[in-house]
Design a protein around this motif. Structure first.
Motif, PDB file in Angstrom:
ATOM      1  N   GLN A   1       2.204   1.798  -3.477  1.00 28.44           N
ATOM      2  CA  GLN A   1       1.091   2.186  -4.332  1.00 28.44           C
ATOM      3  C   GLN A   1       0.738   3.662  -4.085  1.00 28.44           C
ATOM      4  N   ARG A   2       0.726   4.052  -2.796  1.00 30.30           N
ATOM      5  CA  ARG A   2       0.394   5.439  -2.494  1.00 30.30           C
ATOM      6  C   ARG A   2       1.456   6.394  -3.049  1.00 30.30           C
TER       7      ARG A   2
ATOM      8  N   ARG B   1       3.143   6.021  -5.718  1.00 30.19           N
ATOM      9  CA  ARG B   1       2.854   6.177  -7.152  1.00 30.19           C
ATOM     10  C   ARG B   1       1.696   7.132  -7.353  1.00 30.19           C
ATOM     11  N   GLU B   2       0.657   6.987  -6.512  1.00 26.42           N
ATOM     12  CA  GLU B   2      -0.516   7.850  -6.663  1.00 26.42           C
ATOM     13  C   GLU B   2      -0.208   9.302  -6.321  1.00 26.42           C
TER      14      GLU B   2
ATOM     15  N   ALA C   1       0.827  -1.209   0.000  1.00 29.18           N
ATOM     16  CA  ALA C   1       0.000   0.000   0.000  1.00 29.18           C
ATOM     17  C   ALA C   1       0.862   1.260   0.000  1.00 29.18           C
ATOM     18  N   THR C   2       1.981   1.224   0.734  1.00 31.83           N
ATOM     19  CA  THR C   2       2.838   2.404   0.791  1.00 31.83           C
ATOM     20  C   THR C   2       3.400   2.732  -0.596  1.00 31.83           C
TER      21      THR C   2
END
Lengths: 625, 92
Positions: free
Chosen positions: B38-39, B41-42, B35-36
């Motif tokens: 992925q965040r 990247r977002e 999740a980290t």
């Protein structure tokens, strides 16, 4: 009620996008806050009317994407998808985005559009975009996305009327079919290409922000300015709120006295005056301080400084295992633990948030101050130590320091023990400095004061009524020829409260407390601010509550019955230490229960704080006596 | 920055935590799939994105970078998941 349709519209956007300011500009006072079922995420809903029509708006928590990684982001996504139980799916969505950071927010806008619901894009900070030389072709953006695009300046109300009109008819907002599927990378590539086509002139960086940050985030000056900020904050909440608090207290005292004089003499009148009016008074007195506290926090948050303060202290907070944003909540707790615990909502990591909540009541709240003032002036000599600094001042500072050091210590223990590990990554946007909207700030302060009054008010009112009954029942006949003061004293000695105070003697005896102090402790459990007034009743002190010196003098005088002082110095010091640690505040327990959505944490907190308080006070008493 | 003009073969990417104070840097990738990452990247750390150094807090405190028109503070623990390339490669 209105006849027209009543669409239900959700506002979604990233943090710092101006979403809440826009929500406040649209709904004004017709908004209410609550919680989503089962979680402690703010739920803000409001309505506005436009002619015969009514629109319902819900302001969702800020989120950077629809791949939620925190509880509040998850709520936003579930509401948008219509998957949150007990909350109806919105009929339409308004995506709020800062026009100056479209490069980052366009991919999320695409994600929301891909949900396929009627959507509108509200671009905020349009004035700032222009001021920084940026120019975007909004018509081209509208064409590409297929949905209405409206530029607004929420804090000045520009574009809001236009937006209101658009919100009446969401049926026509149909997203384009040419939106990027795929992963984050694909969405950013699409966003970059789209921006190329619609940007007439790119936005330049905020020169004001660069210059201010050069100073405010400077390794040395930044730290000094931060210290000055904290000093200013303390000064403001303790001295500026003072006159208003005194005025409130005076007015309530007069109201109580007026009641006693005007209404017929009966126990009901006594209850109304001493239980209800003075009880409510002890809560209302804190409203100016809490309102000022939140006004300052929200002001510095909105103008961008709070993120900088968090940046400056992040390294230090990191040693304890917390992060920069926990600092604000701890700072607020120095006024009162209730707003402090409420302010932890800005901390994204649940573990950091919980650790902060657990130690927040160790910060010396202003309700402890009257107790410290009484005990210090009774048992610490006013001897000068150095220049204008006296033993009494040093003792008070020592008690503040003891609370602060203990808070840091326990936070470190919790974060290394049961709350170990970072459950969320640390990242924090540093938005450009902006001038906040005062009407929006006012509404936010008002909502928080409402929560405080509802929570603390109910608990303290019930507590002070109960205390009144305990002190006045069972009713006993005073002995023949007793003076008025003697009769009151006799009543208290034979009251239920005295029975309870005596029953607690085995528990508190080792700390040096007799049944009279125990009654004070029972009173302070309803609210610490009731400690001094309860003790004044128990010790039959006749002077006004403000006359600390007189009451302190009385405490050190010899008890005519035993020849011993009414309260020994050792018991006084032990009581000071007890007050540093004990969670003597039902309202805090109630708020922690609300903020953690369980009884587990408030009970744990009550347990550990009481244990430390007892041991600390015991050691103090043994050493001092 | 003595090697800025020399032509060298491609080097290993460096971590964002070692972002040089001056000069150009671009994102190569974000390590990990949790999740980290992925965040990150977002937040805009996608391949090719330009990243500028803004400031670093003393004592290995958080780092502020500018990307995609905004400023973001990251702790070294998160920053080291982002791999970047500079014209001088792995020598910040």
């Amino acid at each position: 009620m209105s006849e027209g349709p009543s669409p239900n519209i959700a506002l979604v956007g990233s943090p710092n996008s101006g979403k809440t300011t826009l929500f406040n500009a649209l709904t004004g006072l017709r908004a209410k806050t609550g919680n989503y079922p089962g979680v402690t995420v703010d739920r803000r809903e409001g309505v506005f009317r436009e002619g015969p029509h009514q629109v319902r708006l819900v302001d969702l928590p800020g989120t950077y994407s629809l791949h939620a990684i925190s509880e509040d982001e998850a709520v936003s996504v579930q509401v948008l998808r219509g998957e949150l139980e007990g909350v109806e799916a919105p009929d339409a969505i308004v995506v709020v985005a800062d026009a100056t950071t479209l490069e980052r927010s366009l991919p999320m806008i695409a994600e929301v559009l891909l949900l396929g619901r009627p959507t509108l894009l509200a671009l905020t900070m349009i004035d700032e975009l222009k001021a920084r030389g940026g120019d975007i072709d909004l018509f081209a953006l509208k064409r590409e996305l297929g949905v209405p695009v409206i530029g607004v300046v929420g804090n000045r109300g520009l574009g809001v009327a236009d937006l209101r009109e658009q919100l009446l008819d969401p049926a026509s907002w149909t997203p384009s079919q040419n939106l990027p599927g795929g992963d984050t990378e694909a969405r950013f590539a699409w966003a970059d290409a789209l921006l190329q086509r619609i940007t007439r002139h790119p936005v330049s960086e905020s020169r004001l922000t660069r210059r201010l940050d050069g100073l405010l985030l400077h390794p040395i000056f930044g730290g000094l300015i931060f210290l000055a900020f904290v000093t200013f904050f303390f000064q403001a909440i303790f001295t500026w709120a003072g006159p208003a608090m005194d005025a409130f207290a005076g007015a309530l005292d007069q109201a109580a006295d007026w009641t006693l004089v005007t209404l017929p003499e009966s126990w009901a009148t006594d209850l109304l005056a001493d239980g209800v009016i003075r009880g409510v008074g002890s809560v209302v007195v804190f409203v100016p301080q809490i309102a000022l506290l939140f006004a300052l926090i929200l002001f510095f948050e909105a103008c961008g400084y709070m993120a900088r303060a968090a940046f400056v202290v992040d390294r230090i907070m990191g040693w304890v295992g917390l992060e920069g944003r926990c600092f604000v909540a701890l700072l607020s707790s120095y006024a009162c633990a209730l707003p402090g615990v409420m302010a932890t909502r800005t901390i994204p990591s649940p573990k950091d948030r919980l650790a902060t909540i657990l130690v927040a009541p160790l910060a010396t709240c202003s309700a402890r101050l009257p107790v410290y003032a009484l005990l210090i002036s009774a048992f610490v000599p006013a001897a000068p130590v150095f220049g204008p600094i006296t033993m009494q001042g040093l003792t008070l500072m020592g008690l503040y320091l003891l609370g602060a050091v203990s808070a840091i210590l326990f936070a470190a223990i919790f974060k290394r023990g049961m709350l170990r590990g970072a459950s969320l990554p640390f990242y924090m946007e540093l938005p450009p400095y902006r001038f906040p909207s005062f009407s929006s700030l006012g509404l936010q302060v008002w909502r928080r004061v409402q929560i405080f009054l509802a929570k603390a008010g109910r608990v303290i009112l019930v507590g002070s009524i109960a205390l009144w009954f305990l002190l006045n029942f069972p009713t006993v006949e005073p002995p023949e020829g007793a003076t008025e003061a003697g009769a009151a004293q006799f009543q208290i000695e034979n009251s239920l409260a005295a029975d309870m105070g005596r029953a607690l003697e085995p528990v508190f005896g080792p700390l040096g407390y007799d049944w009279r102090i125990n009654i004070g402790l029972i009173g302070s459990f309803a609210a610490r601010e009731l400690m001094v007034s309860t003790m004044a009743q128990v010790y039959a002190y006749e002077g006004g509550e403000e006359e600390v010196e007189g009451f302190a003098d009385l405490l050190t005088r010899a008890d005519p019955a035993t020849g011993e002082p009414l309260m020994s110095a050792a018991a006084g010091f032990s009581l000071m230490v007890f007050f540093v640690y004990a969670m003597l505040c039902v309202s805090t327990i109630a708020v922690v229960r609300r903020e953690t959505a369980s009884w587990r944490w408030p009970l744990f907190q009550f347990g550990y704080m009481t244990a430390v308080a007892w041991v600390g006070a015991f050691v103090t008493y043994q050493i001092a006596s | 920055m003595s090697g800025a003009l020399s032509v060298t073969p491609p080097r290993e990417p460096i971590s964002l935590a070692d972002l040089p104070r001056v000069g150009l840097a671009r994102v190569v990738s974000v390590k990990g799939g949790d999740a980290t990452s992925q965040r990150l990247r977002e937040l805009g750390f996608t391949p090719g994105t330009e990243v500028d150094f803004v400031r670093r807090a003393p004592l290995a405190g958080p780092l502020v970078v500018q990307l995609r028109g905004y400023q973001l503070a990251l702790r070294p623990a998160e920053a080291c998941r982002v791999l970047i390339e500079t014209p001088t490669g792995g020598q910040p």
